[in-house]
Design a protein around this motif. Structure first.
Motif, mmCIF file in Angstrom:
data_model
loop_
_atom_site.group_PDB
_atom_site.id
_atom_site.type_symbol
_atom_site.label_atom_id
_atom_site.label_comp_id
_atom_site.label_asym_id
_atom_site.label_seq_id
_atom_site.Cartn_x
_atom_site.Cartn_y
_atom_site.Cartn_z
ATOM 1 N N CYS A 23 0.830 -1.203 0.000
ATOM 2 C CA CYS A 23 0.000 0.000 0.000
ATOM 3 C C CYS A 23 0.867 1.257 0.000
ATOM 4 O O CYS A 23 0.571 2.238 -0.695
ATOM 5 N N GLY A 24 1.948 1.215 0.784
ATOM 6 C CA GLY A 24 2.831 2.372 0.861
ATOM 7 C C GLY A 24 3.490 2.689 -0.468
ATOM 8 O O GLY A 24 3.606 3.856 -0.859
ATOM 9 N N LYS A 25 3.920 1.654 -1.172
ATOM 10 C CA LYS A 25 4.576 1.867 -2.465
ATOM 11 C C LYS A 25 3.627 2.517 -3.466
ATOM 12 O O LYS A 25 4.007 3.445 -4.191
ATOM 13 N N GLY A 74 2.857 -1.395 8.608
ATOM 14 C CA GLY A 74 3.675 -1.603 7.418
ATOM 15 C C GLY A 74 3.597 -0.430 6.461
ATOM 16 O O GLY A 74 4.595 -0.060 5.825
ATOM 17 N N LEU A 75 2.417 0.166 6.369
ATOM 18 C CA LEU A 75 2.224 1.344 5.517
ATOM 19 C C LEU A 75 3.087 2.503 6.000
ATOM 20 O O LEU A 75 3.779 3.159 5.207
ATOM 21 N N TYR A 76 3.060 2.757 7.298
ATOM 22 C CA TYR A 76 3.848 3.867 7.843
ATOM 23 C C TYR A 76 5.343 3.630 7.649
ATOM 24 O O TYR A 76 6.098 4.562 7.335
ATOM 25 N N GLU A 77 5.780 2.392 7.831
ATOM 26 C CA GLU A 77 7.198 2.087 7.639
ATOM 27 C C GLU A 77 7.622 2.297 6.192
ATOM 28 O O GLU A 77 8.722 2.783 5.918
ATOM 29 N N TRP A 81 7.652 6.786 8.055
ATOM 30 C CA TRP A 81 6.937 7.506 9.110
ATOM 31 C C TRP A 81 6.826 9.007 8.814
ATOM 32 O O TRP A 81 6.794 9.834 9.728
ATOM 33 N N GLN A 82 6.738 9.344 7.535
ATOM 34 C CA GLN A 82 6.559 10.734 7.124
ATOM 35 C C GLN A 82 5.084 10.998 6.830
ATOM 36 O O GLN A 82 4.421 10.199 6.171
ATOM 37 N N PRO A 86 -1.966 12.354 7.645
ATOM 38 C CA PRO A 86 -2.724 12.399 6.388
ATOM 39 C C PRO A 86 -2.850 11.024 5.729
ATOM 40 O O PRO A 86 -3.897 10.698 5.150
ATOM 41 N N VAL A 87 -1.798 10.220 5.821
ATOM 42 C CA VAL A 87 -1.844 8.872 5.238
ATOM 43 C C VAL A 87 -2.843 8.003 5.993
ATOM 44 O O VAL A 87 -3.624 7.261 5.383
#
Length: 257
Positions: A23-25, A74-77, A81-82, A86-87
């Motif tokens: 999800c983060g990518k 996992g998303l925050y990592e 953690w920026q 909002p995320v």
């Protein structure tokens, strides 16, 4: 339910963190989130774990809804953690479009439990009411298998009591009325809801040195009206935990005077 939330605990943890990374990518690429690769149907009557306190048999395959929190970790990592807040908000909006995502954010609220935000959460979950009714749930009490109605009463009774203080209506109807009231609440509406919930919050308060003062509705109203807009929004939903935090804060302020 997403397949990454089913299995033994260690496997679900790994799959959920991996999903968070995925999800983060995608979020970094275009600001969106990918749909789960595989969805599984929860058979009628199957038990869904919605709080980790009831997950004692880690080696038993189970539906572990509460581990959506691992996806978010996992998303925050993945984002180092920026801009976490909002995320978090964007991921919640994405999750509320599915039955299990909507339920997660109702029974495991994260972030400010404002009136507006709670209304959106409840309204999203209510859209999937029929789907969610077929399962059974474990919340915070071992061996207490709950229906959806019982789960909502256990997790959201504060919302119904504050925003729909009537007893002769179904859980679904009370929740719908509460959500509607929250969605269009003015500041005064929120204050009235908070004042209705303060006696409940006070029953959980321990060690208050100025209990008589902070329990006074006139004092509570004065302090609430003096809050800045952001601080007021954070308590505007009248969530018991948020009100308890405010009581302790006011008690400390009185001690310092």
């Amino acid at each position: 339910m997403p397949s990454f939330l089913h299995g033994i605990r260690s496997t679900v943890h790994q799959k959920a963190r991996k999903e968070g990374t995925r999800c983060g990518k995608q979020y970094l690429q275009d600001g969106s989130f990918p749909t789960p690769r595989q969805m599984l149907e929860v058979p009628p009557g199957e038990v869904v774990l919605v709080h980790e306190v009831t997950d004692l048999q880690h080696e038993r395959p189970a539906w572990r809804l509460y581990m959506v929190s691992d996806v978010m970790g996992g998303l925050y990592e993945a984002l180092d953690w920026q801009n976490v807040f909002p995320v978090r908000d964007a991921y919640e909006v994405f999750c509320r479009e599915s039955a299990w995502g909507a339920l997660y954010f109702v029974v495991s609220p994260t972030g400010p439990v404002s009136a507006q935000r709670t209304a959106l959460r409840l309204q999203a979950m209510l859209r999937f009411w029929d789907t969610l009714q077929s399962a059974r749930y474990l919340f915070k009490t071992l061996d207490a298998v709950l229906t959806l109605e019982e789960l909502i009463k256990a997790s959201c009774d504060w919302a119904m009591d504050a925003w729909c203080p009537v007893e002769d209506a179904s859980v679904h109807m009370r929740l719908e009325m509460a959500a509607n009231h929250m969605a269009r609440a003015t500041q005064e509406d929120s204050i009235e809801a908070i004042l209705r919930q303060m006696p409940r919050a006070l029953t959980f308060a321990r060690g208050l040195k100025h209990r008589d003062v902070v329990a006074d509705p006139a004092f509570q109203r004065q302090r609430l009206t003096s809050l800045d807009p952001v601080s007021f929004e954070h308590v505007s939903g009248a969530c018991t935990a948020d009100l308890l935090e405010k009581l302790y804060e006011w008690d400390r302020q009185l001690e310092m005077q």
